[in-house]
Design a protein around this motif. Structure first.
Motif, short mmCIF file in Angstrom:
data_model
loop_
_atom_site.label_atom_id
_atom_site.label_comp_id
_atom_site.label_asym_id
_atom_site.label_seq_id
_atom_site.Cartn_x
_atom_site.Cartn_y
_atom_site.Cartn_z
N GLU A 176 -127.02 -33.08 32.39
CA GLU A 176 -128.06 -33.50 31.45
C GLU A 176 -128.84 -32.31 30.92
OE1 GLU A 176 -132.19 -36.16 31.42
OE2 GLU A 176 -130.88 -36.16 33.19
N ALA A 177 -129.22 -31.38 31.82
CA ALA A 177 -129.97 -30.19 31.39
C ALA A 177 -129.16 -29.35 30.42
CB ALA A 177 -130.36 -29.37 32.61
N LEU A 178 -127.86 -29.22 30.71
CA LEU A 178 -127.01 -28.38 29.86
C LEU A 178 -126.72 -29.04 28.53
CD1 LEU A 178 -125.71 -25.64 30.07
CD2 LEU A 178 -123.66 -26.73 30.99
N GLY A 179 -126.66 -30.36 28.53
CA GLY A 179 -126.29 -31.07 27.30
C GLY A 179 -127.31 -30.98 26.19
N THR A 180 -128.54 -30.61 26.53
CA THR A 180 -129.59 -30.53 25.51
C THR A 180 -129.69 -29.16 24.88
OG1 THR A 180 -131.26 -29.91 27.16
CG2 THR A 180 -130.94 -32.28 26.74
N ARG A 181 -128.86 -28.21 25.31
CA ARG A 181 -128.95 -26.85 24.82
C ARG A 181 -127.97 -26.59 23.69
NH1 ARG A 181 -133.79 -25.59 26.08
NH2 ARG A 181 -134.03 -27.63 26.99
N PRO A 182 -128.27 -25.63 22.82
CA PRO A 182 -127.36 -25.31 21.72
C PRO A 182 -126.10 -24.63 22.23
CG PRO A 182 -129.18 -23.75 21.80
CD PRO A 182 -129.50 -24.84 22.78
N GLU A 183 -125.11 -24.50 21.35
CA GLU A 183 -123.87 -23.84 21.73
C GLU A 183 -124.13 -22.40 22.10
OE1 GLU A 183 -120.86 -25.20 22.08
OE2 GLU A 183 -121.82 -27.12 21.71
N GLY A 184 -123.24 -21.84 22.91
CA GLY A 184 -123.39 -20.46 23.35
C GLY A 184 -123.02 -20.36 24.81
N PRO A 185 -122.76 -19.15 25.30
CA PRO A 185 -122.35 -18.98 26.69
C PRO A 185 -123.47 -19.38 27.66
CG PRO A 185 -122.78 -16.85 25.66
CD PRO A 185 -122.82 -17.88 24.57
N VAL A 186 -123.05 -19.78 28.86
CA VAL A 186 -123.99 -20.25 29.88
C VAL A 186 -123.70 -19.54 31.19
CG1 VAL A 186 -124.86 -22.23 31.18
CG2 VAL A 186 -124.14 -22.52 28.80
N LEU A 187 -124.74 -19.00 31.82
CA LEU A 187 -124.66 -18.49 33.18
C LEU A 187 -125.33 -19.50 34.10
CD1 LEU A 187 -125.69 -14.73 32.70
CD2 LEU A 187 -123.39 -15.71 32.73
N VAL A 188 -124.62 -19.94 35.11
CA VAL A 188 -125.15 -20.91 36.07
C VAL A 188 -125.37 -20.20 37.39
CG1 VAL A 188 -124.81 -23.12 37.23
CG2 VAL A 188 -123.86 -22.75 34.93
N LEU A 189 -126.62 -20.15 37.85
CA LEU A 189 -126.93 -19.52 39.13
C LEU A 189 -127.40 -20.58 40.11
CD1 LEU A 189 -128.47 -16.10 39.76
CD2 LEU A 189 -129.19 -18.02 41.17
N PRO A 190 -126.61 -20.86 41.14
CA PRO A 190 -127.03 -21.84 42.15
C PRO A 190 -128.23 -21.32 42.93
CG PRO A 190 -124.64 -21.52 42.20
CD PRO A 190 -125.22 -20.42 41.36
N PHE A 191 -129.37 -21.96 42.73
CA PHE A 191 -130.60 -21.57 43.43
C PHE A 191 -130.58 -22.21 44.81
CE2 PHE A 191 -135.45 -21.81 43.68
CZ PHE A 191 -135.56 -20.49 44.09
N LEU A 192 -129.63 -21.75 45.63
CA LEU A 192 -129.40 -22.25 46.98
C LEU A 192 -129.16 -21.04 47.86
CD1 LEU A 192 -126.77 -24.95 45.95
CD2 LEU A 192 -129.19 -25.38 46.40
N ILE A 193 -129.41 -21.17 49.17
CA ILE A 193 -129.19 -20.05 50.07
C ILE A 193 -127.71 -19.87 50.36
CG2 ILE A 193 -129.65 -19.08 52.35
CD1 ILE A 193 -132.00 -18.93 50.44
N GLY A 194 -127.10 -20.81 51.06
CA GLY A 194 -125.66 -20.74 51.31
C GLY A 194 -124.93 -21.62 50.32
N GLY A 195 -125.49 -22.80 50.13
CA GLY A 195 -124.95 -23.69 49.12
C GLY A 195 -123.94 -24.69 49.65
N GLY A 196 -123.07 -24.25 50.57
CA GLY A 196 -122.06 -25.15 51.09
C GLY A 196 -121.25 -25.80 49.99
N SER A 197 -120.99 -27.08 50.16
CA SER A 197 -120.18 -27.80 49.17
C SER A 197 -120.90 -27.97 47.84
CB SER A 197 -119.78 -29.18 49.72
OG SER A 197 -120.93 -29.96 50.00
N HIS A 198 -122.24 -27.92 47.86
CA HIS A 198 -122.98 -28.02 46.59
C HIS A 198 -122.61 -26.85 45.68
CE1 HIS A 198 -125.21 -31.46 47.76
NE2 HIS A 198 -125.99 -30.86 48.64
N ALA A 199 -122.66 -25.63 46.24
CA ALA A 199 -122.34 -24.45 45.43
C ALA A 199 -120.86 -24.36 45.15
CB ALA A 199 -122.83 -23.19 46.12
N ALA A 200 -120.04 -24.69 46.14
CA ALA A 200 -118.59 -24.51 46.00
C ALA A 200 -117.94 -25.56 45.11
CB ALA A 200 -117.94 -24.51 47.38
N GLU A 201 -118.47 -26.81 45.13
CA GLU A 201 -117.78 -27.89 44.44
C GLU A 201 -118.68 -28.66 43.47
OE1 GLU A 201 -116.06 -30.37 47.40
OE2 GLU A 201 -115.07 -28.72 48.45
N ASP A 202 -119.83 -29.12 43.95
CA ASP A 202 -120.64 -30.03 43.14
C ASP A 202 -121.14 -29.37 41.85
OD1 ASP A 202 -120.22 -31.76 45.20
OD2 ASP A 202 -122.23 -31.53 46.08
#
Length: 523
Positions: A176-202
């Motif tokens: 949802e957050a990404l869908g409201t932005r204009p076209e162009g490259p996107v850098l996604v930084l997981p604001f998590l410590i280890g992240g586990g499956s959230h960072a690796a998959e979700d």
């Protein structure tokens, strides 16, 4: 440091051993610094648990650092409740620090990583969107606040064309957050410590990518999306953890009638206004370092790095009163009272300031406050970044036959309100601007309007004397755009004058396009 015990408390994972292994590696790195008598880890999901870790320690003084990205359910509810279940809990002097993700040093770490990714993938900063992927939880509203605050800080620093926040378990979701932005490259930084499956998959799947090796890059609807490693892998996180522990020491032992400690009749202590130098901890004066090591209390500014603070004596109280753009934890009047109050309690106080305490450091106000209160005060000069910053880039502020005068101004002088007349500065051979990153475009334009040649060489030096030092060279008319182009971040020293030309040989390979460097060299 102060001895005692340090506990790194993390959420952990019973299904993903890598998440817990990351925290154990951080703990081992702290042990190797030999700053604490004991260093332990504790997990909500893993062993030892929050509810048993204190029972495994011998120290009576314990600092617990939540290795978590935000306040909220786990940091503010689960962790303190579980710690209270330890058998030794009533017998230890315990201090729980704010979570790692709330430390002001996180924003520079993220900004540096964004600059690395922009260079690695050849992305234009102005056209790129940074998406901070926080966890969030609907069980505690504060869990999203740190992510939103960090996004706003990075937005003010202009680390990307747009900076937005989305959440794994809160609104708005990542897609949802990404869908409201204009076209162009996107850098996604997981604001998590280890992240586990959230960072690796979700997180990858939420933005349209299949999991894989990080950094993970792919195109979704012709749009390049890069998903980076989780925050916990960033270099510099260890320094943030140590700094949190130093800023939040355990409470002192309670004094009995026959106990130790200072008598209420102890004579007044002394306040020392010490210049910490331009950044490199090795550039503090011998006198300043000696006083720092012997101080009972160290009241320090934002730009004092953890390496220098580690020189403080065992048991010294560290008080961060650092001011930054839009952020001042204590007013100057409160800082003055703090100095006086600690000295009147018989403590030896070091007021540690970046650079020199009397060069835009408000040291004269603190000296006056001490004198008015009858508190002894000593001034220990320091190496000012106004001189050392340019020198670190190979630029003298004066040079025979080139510059016989120089002036030092701050962001207030460089402001856009026109309150200060810059015309007198236009005739000065070398102008050094401190704390003027955000207002550099307005200041340079006013200098040109006041008659300064727009082709005058100019330089910006970021993090002078530190490993992160970067130098951008341009002209008076182009230096603001060049600093923006190269992604320079505060603290920055700007030099305007013919002497800036002398920095070309030492800095051209760092951040100077060959065409522009040649133009300055031939001018």
């Amino acid at each position: 440091m102060s001895g005692g015990a340090l506990v790194l408390a993390a959420h952990g994972s019973r299904s993903d051993p890598a998440a817990n292994a990351l925290v154990r590696r951080l703990a081992q790195a702290v042990r190797e610094r030999r700053l604490f008598d004991e260093v332990a880890v504790a997990f909500h999901q893993g062993e030892p648990g929050f509810d048993t870790v204190l029972d495994e320690l011998e120290s009576e003084a314990v600092t617990v650092v939540p290795v978590m990205t935000s306040a909220g359910h786990y940091a503010d509810v689960v962790l303190p409740d579980a710690l209270a279940q330890n058998r030794r809990f009533p017998d230890v002097r315990l201090r729980r620090t704010p979570p790692v993700g709330a430390h002001p040093g996180i924003a520079p770490l993220v900004a540096r990583r964004v600059s690395e990714l922009l260079r690695e993938y050849g992305l234009p900063r102005a056209d790129t969107t940074l998406l901070l992927a926080g966890h969030g939880t609907r069980r505690h509203s504060a869990s999203r606040d740190t992510t939103l605050h960090l996004a706003e800080t990075l937005r003010r620093r202009r680390v990307a064309g747009e900076v937005i926040a989305g959440f794994v378990d809160d609104d708005p979701g990542l897609a949802e957050a990404l869908g409201t932005r204009p076209e162009g490259p996107v850098l996604v930084l997981p604001f998590l410590i280890g992240g586990g499956s959230h960072a690796a998959e979700d997180i990858p799947r939420a933005v349209g990518l299949e999991p894989g090796e990080f950094p993970l890059a792919g195109r979704v609807d012709h749009r390049l999306i890069v998903v980076d490693h989780a925050l916990g892998t960033l270099p510099g996180l260890l320094d943030v953890i140590v700094d949190l522990a130093r800023r939040h020491p355990p409470p002192p032992p309670r004094l009995t009638r026959r106990g130790g400690g200072r008598s209420p009749l102890t004579t007044t202590g002394t306040v020392r206004l010490v210049g910490g130098g331009p950044g490199d901890p090795g550039l503090i004066t011998v006198r300043g370092l000696d006083l720092l090591r012997r101080a009972d209390v160290v009241i320090h500014d934002r730009l004092i790095g953890p390496e220098l603070l580690q020189e403080a004596g065992a048991g010294a109280e560290l008080v961060d009163v650092g001011k930054g753009p839009g952020h001042a934890p204590l007013s100057q009047e409160q800082i003055n009272r703090l100095l006086v109050d600690r000295a009147r309690a018989g403590r030896e106080v070091v007021r540690l300031k970046g650079g020199d305490p009397f060069v835009f450091g408000r040291g004269s106000e603190e000296l006056a406050a001490c004198r008015e209160a009858g508190v002894p005060c000593e001034v220990v000069p320091g190496v000012s970044s106004a001189i050392a910053g340019p020198a670190a880039a190979g630029i003298p502020v004066t040079a025979r036959g080139i510059a016989r005068s120089f002036a030092v101004v701050t962001a207030h002088q460089a402001g856009q309100d026109g309150e200060h007349d810059v015309a007198p500065l236009a005739a000065v051979d070398t102008i050094v601007v401190l704390m003027g990153r955000s207002s550099l475009p307005a200041f340079t334009a006013r200098l040109v309007a006041a008659g300064r040649d727009p082709d005058t060489p100019a330089a910006c030096i970021q993090s002078a004397t530190l490993p992160a030092q970067r130098v951008t060279l341009a002209t008076l008319a182009t230096i603001a755009d060049a600093a923006e182009r190269d992604g320079l971040e505060a603290p920055i020293v700007t030099v305007i004058g013919e002497v800036a030309r002398m920095g070309v040989d030492g800095a051209m390979s760092i951040a100077m396009p060959a065409r522009e460097a040649a133009a300055i060299a031939e001018a």
